[in-house]
Design an enzyme around this catalytic site. Structure first.
Site, PDB file in Angstrom:
ATOM      1  N   ASN A 278      23.256 -35.369   0.280  1.00  0.00           N
ATOM      2  CA  ASN A 278      22.154 -36.507  -0.184  1.00  0.00           C
ATOM      3  C   ASN A 278      20.937 -35.891  -0.399  1.00  0.00           C
ATOM      4  OD1 ASN A 278      21.067 -36.402   2.016  1.00  0.00           O
ATOM      5  ND2 ASN A 278      20.477 -38.481   2.628  1.00  0.00           N
TER       6      ASN A 278
ATOM      7  N   ARG B  77      -2.649 -25.547  -9.288  1.00  0.00           N
ATOM      8  CA  ARG B  77      -3.846 -25.891 -10.686  1.00  0.00           C
ATOM      9  C   ARG B  77      -3.976 -27.289 -10.827  1.00  0.00           C
ATOM     10  NH1 ARG B  77       0.972 -24.343 -14.962  1.00  0.00           N
ATOM     11  NH2 ARG B  77       2.594 -24.431 -12.924  1.00  0.00           N
ATOM     12  N   GLN B  78      -2.851 -27.899  -9.990  1.00  0.00           N
ATOM     13  CA  GLN B  78      -4.287 -29.624  -9.298  1.00  0.00           C
ATOM     14  C   GLN B  78      -4.804 -29.486  -8.684  1.00  0.00           C
ATOM     15  OE1 GLN B  78      -1.590 -32.999  -9.138  1.00  0.00           O
ATOM     16  NE2 GLN B  78       0.249 -31.376 -10.951  1.00  0.00           N
TER      17      GLN B  78
ATOM     18  N   ASP C  73     -10.135 -17.123 -20.639  1.00  0.00           N
ATOM     19  CA  ASP C  73     -10.926 -17.897 -21.019  1.00  0.00           C
ATOM     20  C   ASP C  73     -12.307 -17.663 -20.057  1.00  0.00           C
ATOM     21  OD1 ASP C  73     -10.980 -18.578 -18.071  1.00  0.00           O
ATOM     22  OD2 ASP C  73      -9.174 -19.861 -18.770  1.00  0.00           O
TER      23      ASP C  73
ATOM     24  N   LYS D  87     -12.284 -21.106 -25.791  1.00  0.00           N
ATOM     25  CA  LYS D  87     -10.915 -21.598 -26.425  1.00  0.00           C
ATOM     26  C   LYS D  87     -11.317 -22.988 -25.942  1.00  0.00           C
ATOM     27  CE  LYS D  87      -8.392 -20.965 -21.875  1.00  0.00           C
ATOM     28  NZ  LYS D  87      -6.872 -20.660 -21.092  1.00  0.00           N
TER      29      LYS D  87
ATOM     30  N   GLY E  58       2.431 -19.362 -23.048  1.00  0.00           N
ATOM     31  CA  GLY E  58       1.793 -20.153 -23.862  1.00  0.00           C
ATOM     32  C   GLY E  58      -0.521 -19.534 -24.397  1.00  0.00           C
TER      33      GLY E  58
END
Length: 326
Positions: free
Chosen positions: A45, A104-105, A178, A202, A237
């Site tokens: 499981n 990133r959070q 950035d 950006k 990207g």
């Protein structure tokens, strides 16, 4: 008899999850130790079972786990390993995370959003981790999420040394993707004989992940070799768009240097065709065959992790690994 003494020598033990065994073997070789044998398996499981095959009582335990996909599975395995060590009476447990999950959070952009990087720190502490060793966090503030020592290491030394060895620093500009990473770019510039710094102006749509609209470079880039730096490359990207902007602004060769090669699809395709001369990453995450392409160079982070583990074990100076500039 009113007292007794014993020769309690410190005992370093290295443990590895199943996510990146190659890196663990490299670290073990650098430390001249063996990875502690264990049984790890999944039930039908999806539940994970871990048991160590040697006594861990009184040990200084270092648990190494990286977090490629499926990230949540490896995070759960890591927590279970820490819990097993705590219940096996390890004296101190250090969580070695070359790539910190959910980094990133680290803040709320809008209402009703989680701060998942803090949640991960809370889970590590609850499981039984006493300290953390990690490499190039997305933001430095994550160090404060964990209630205990955090050794935040930097791959800049390895990456910049490679750049110095393979490229002339006389015509180099360090470019941040950035404005938020300009301070990191300045450290890069210092390591490259005081090279000038530029950044890409950006905007990003907070409602659409992994998509960015780049505008123009700010700084001296025309005719120069641009070292485009970042902490991680996920789908590629952002960094591919930055290469395009630099090339349109008249930059010469563009070299991408990042610590964490997440390289989620279609990153390999984007990076191989974006016009960058070389893409340099470390092996904090496993780089599988489907993620490789001709211009990709992968440097080993194992020597840095091993030196850090040794300093922590011997109560030495981790900051000393960076000449006091960590």
């Amino acid at each position: 008899m009113t007292a007794f003494s014993t020769d309690n020598q410190k005992n370093l033990m290295l443990f590895s999850g199943r996510s990146h065994p190659e890196l663990a073997e490299q670290v073990a070789k650098e430390l001249d130790v063996s990875i502690t044998p264990q049984t790890a398996r999944d039930f039908a499981n999806g539940e994970i079972f871990v048991r160590f095959e040697e006594s861990v009582r009184g040990s200084d335990a270092f648990v190494l786990q990286s977090f490629p996909a499926p990230l949540n599975e490896w995070l759960m395995e890591h927590l279970i390993m820490i819990d097993a060590l705590k219940r096996g009476s390890a004296k101190r447990i250090t969580s070695v995370l070359p790539f910190y999950p959910y980094a990133r959070q680290d803040k709320k952009h809008r209402g009703r959003e989680p701060i998942s990087a803090r949640l991960v720190a809370d889970m590590l502490k609850t499981a039984g981790a006493d300290r953390i060793i990690t490499v190039d966090l997305h933001t430095d503030q994550i160090q404060g999420f964990f209630d205990g020592p955090v050794d935040h290491m930097h791959a800049l030394v390895q990456l910049s040394e490679y750049v110095r060895t393979h490229y002339s620093t006389e015509n180099v500009t360090v470019v941040s993707p950035d404005a938020g990473r300009v301070k990191v770019a300045e450290k890069w510039a210092d390591s490259l004989s005081g090279a000038p710094v530029a950044f890409i102006h950006k905007t990003r749509d907070p409602l659409v992940p992994n998509q960015v609209k780049s505008h123009r470079p700010v700084g001296e880039v025309e005719g120069r070799t641009c070292i485009l730096i970042d902490d991680m490359i996920d789908t590629g990207g952002t960094i591919a768009e930055a290469v395009r902007v630099l090339r349109e602004a008249g930059a010469g060769d563009v070299v991408i240097a990042a610590t964490h090669g997440v390289l989620s699809a279609p990153a390999a395709e984007r990076l191989s065709s974006c016009g960058a001369k070389e893409v340099i990453v470390t092996n904090t995450l496993p780089i599988t065959e489907d993620k490789k392409f001709p211009s990709l160079t992968v440097l080993s982070i194992a020597p840095l992790l091993a030196r850090t583990i040794r300093e922590v074990f011997e109560n030495g100076s981790v900051t000393g690994l960076f000449n006091g500039n960590a």
